[in-house]
Enzyme design. Structure first.
Site, PDB file in Angstrom:
ATOM      1  N   HIS A  99       0.845  -1.199   0.000  1.00 16.11           N
ATOM      2  CA  HIS A  99       0.000   0.000   0.000  1.00 16.11           C
ATOM      3  C   HIS A  99       0.876   1.242   0.000  1.00 16.11           C
ATOM      4  CE1 HIS A  99       1.237  -0.220   4.158  1.00 16.11           C
ATOM      5  NE2 HIS A  99       0.886   1.040   4.305  1.00 16.11           N
ATOM      6  N   ASP A 101       0.525   5.332   1.905  1.00 18.43           N
ATOM      7  CA  ASP A 101      -0.242   5.888   3.023  1.00 18.43           C
ATOM      8  C   ASP A 101      -1.207   7.000   2.597  1.00 18.43           C
ATOM      9  OD1 ASP A 101       1.228   4.180   4.648  1.00 18.43           O
ATOM     10  OD2 ASP A 101       2.789   5.692   4.963  1.00 18.43           O
ATOM     11  N   HIS A 253       4.719   0.229  -0.083  1.00 16.76           N
ATOM     12  CA  HIS A 253       5.498  -0.498   0.921  1.00 16.76           C
ATOM     13  C   HIS A 253       4.639  -1.572   1.574  1.00 16.76           C
ATOM     14  CE1 HIS A 253       3.688   2.973   2.982  1.00 16.76           C
ATOM     15  NE2 HIS A 253       3.642   2.219   4.062  1.00 16.76           N
ATOM     16  N   ARG A 268       6.016   7.019  13.309  1.00 17.28           N
ATOM     17  CA  ARG A 268       5.821   7.487  11.923  1.00 17.28           C
ATOM     18  C   ARG A 268       5.239   8.884  11.892  1.00 17.28           C
ATOM     19  NH1 ARG A 268       1.667   4.693   7.828  1.00 17.28           N
ATOM     20  NH2 ARG A 268       0.458   6.565   8.226  1.00 17.28           N
TER      21      ARG A 268
HETATM   22  C1  SIN Z   1       3.362   1.516   7.396  1.00 15.12           C
HETATM   23  O1  SIN Z   1       2.670   0.867   6.638  1.00 15.12           O
HETATM   24  O2  SIN Z   1       3.369   2.719   7.380  1.00 15.12           O
HETATM   25  C2  SIN Z   1       4.259   0.778   8.368  1.00 15.12           C
HETATM   26  C3  SIN Z   1       5.479   0.258   7.744  1.00 15.12           C
HETATM   27  C4  SIN Z   1       6.310  -0.536   8.705  1.00 15.12           C
HETATM   28  O3  SIN Z   1       5.937  -0.654   9.867  1.00 15.12           O
HETATM   29  O4  SIN Z   1       7.345  -1.052   8.293  1.00 15.12           O
END
Ligand code: SIN
Length: 280
Positions: A99, A101, A253, A268
């Site tokens: 996906h 974000d 990602h 994040r």
């Molecule tokens: C996310 O999808 O933003 C998390 C990515 C991660 O935890 O590696």
């Protein structure tokens, strides 16, 4: 053009590692080159950084306003920072499906800066896919069709009340009522690079505008399988002090969920973006 104040080492498949920099004390020329590396590679990785939450916020603000995630739990005392947490007893993690974000927002986030805070003894890597090259390598007929399409994106099936009732809420999502659907072009003209990028994803895209889910899904599945082929992807193995900063309009990602029984905690920050323009 060569980099002079940092070393930029391309990662096979997607992204680049930026070496020789302390993000707490960047010179102006290093900052220029970090911005260039980000625009050029879509995701950049840093090692051995020692950012406090305040310095994480400060670094994020250099790129733009902070776009606070309304679903993830915030870090205590730092509403700007979302916790990406998996506890030892949890089965699911955040972001396992490929996906990008915030595509469920009308103005989707530009980028996400993920800082490792607590890592499992092994596993928990993050995979990245280069959705410029994925798009560019499709056949001309499919590219032309996709350029003319828009797609509906939603957060309801992930974060809404019905989803929580069905799947539980072991990851602690909030604001189940603040969900909605939006429409974006399927192929965008990237605002930094000017390149065409595929802008659908397996987590939040429901269907093409004017198409049923049944008609859309085979095409979407083909795109997901194509874009995550090994030649377009890389795997980032986290260590203490690692940071990944990805462009949500240039990459996808996927957080690997392969460390059951151990905790993984990441911080994040999502940086605000702009309205997306179609490629065509
Ligand atoms: C996310 O999808 O933003 C998390 C990515 C991660 O935890 O590696």
């Amino acid at each position: 053009m060569a980099y002079e104040t940092v070393e930029v080492r391309k990662t096979e498949g997607c992204g680049a590692e930026v070496l020789g920099i302390d993000l707490r004390a960047m010179t102006n020329r290093q900052w220029d080159e970090v911005q260039r590396a980000f625009a050029e590679h879509g995701v950049i990785f840093f090692r051995d950084q020692k950012l406090t939450p305040e310095q994480h916020i400060e670094f994020a603000r250099r790129w733009g306003a902070i776009d606070i995630n309304r679903y993830f739990p915030p870090v205590s005392g730092y509403p700007e920072i979302a916790e990406v947490r998996k506890e030892p007893e949890a089965k699911k993690n955040i972001g396992e499906r490929w996906h990008t974000d915030h595509t469920y927002d009308q103005i989707p986030a530009m980028g996400s800066i993920l800082v490792a805070r607590e890592l499992p003894s092994k596993g928990g890597d993050t995979m990245f896919a280069d959705i410029y090259r994925a798009f560019e390598s499709l056949s001309d007929g499919l590219k032309d069709m996709l350029r003319g399409l828009r797609a509906v994106h939603s957060s309801a099936h992930r974060f809404g009340a019905q989803a929580q009732a069905k799947h539980g809420n072991e990851l602690g999502f909030r604001n189940a009522d603040k969900v909605g659907d939006v429409i974006h072009p399927v192929v965008i003209r990237h605002p930094l690079s000017g390149r065409e990028a595929l802008y659908v994803n397996g987590d939040f895209t429901l269907h093409f505008e004017g198409w049923s889910v049944e008609d859309s899904q085979p095409v979407l599945d083909h795109l997901y399988a194509h874009a995550t082929r090994p030649e377009f992807t890389s795997r980032f193995q986290w260590r203490d002090g690692s940071i990944a900063f990805w462009d949500n309009r240039a990459t996808w990602h996927s957080a690997q969920n392969d460390y059951h029984g151990e905790r993984r905690l990441m911080h994040r920050i999502t940086v605000a973006g702009c309205a997306l323009e179609p490629a065509a």
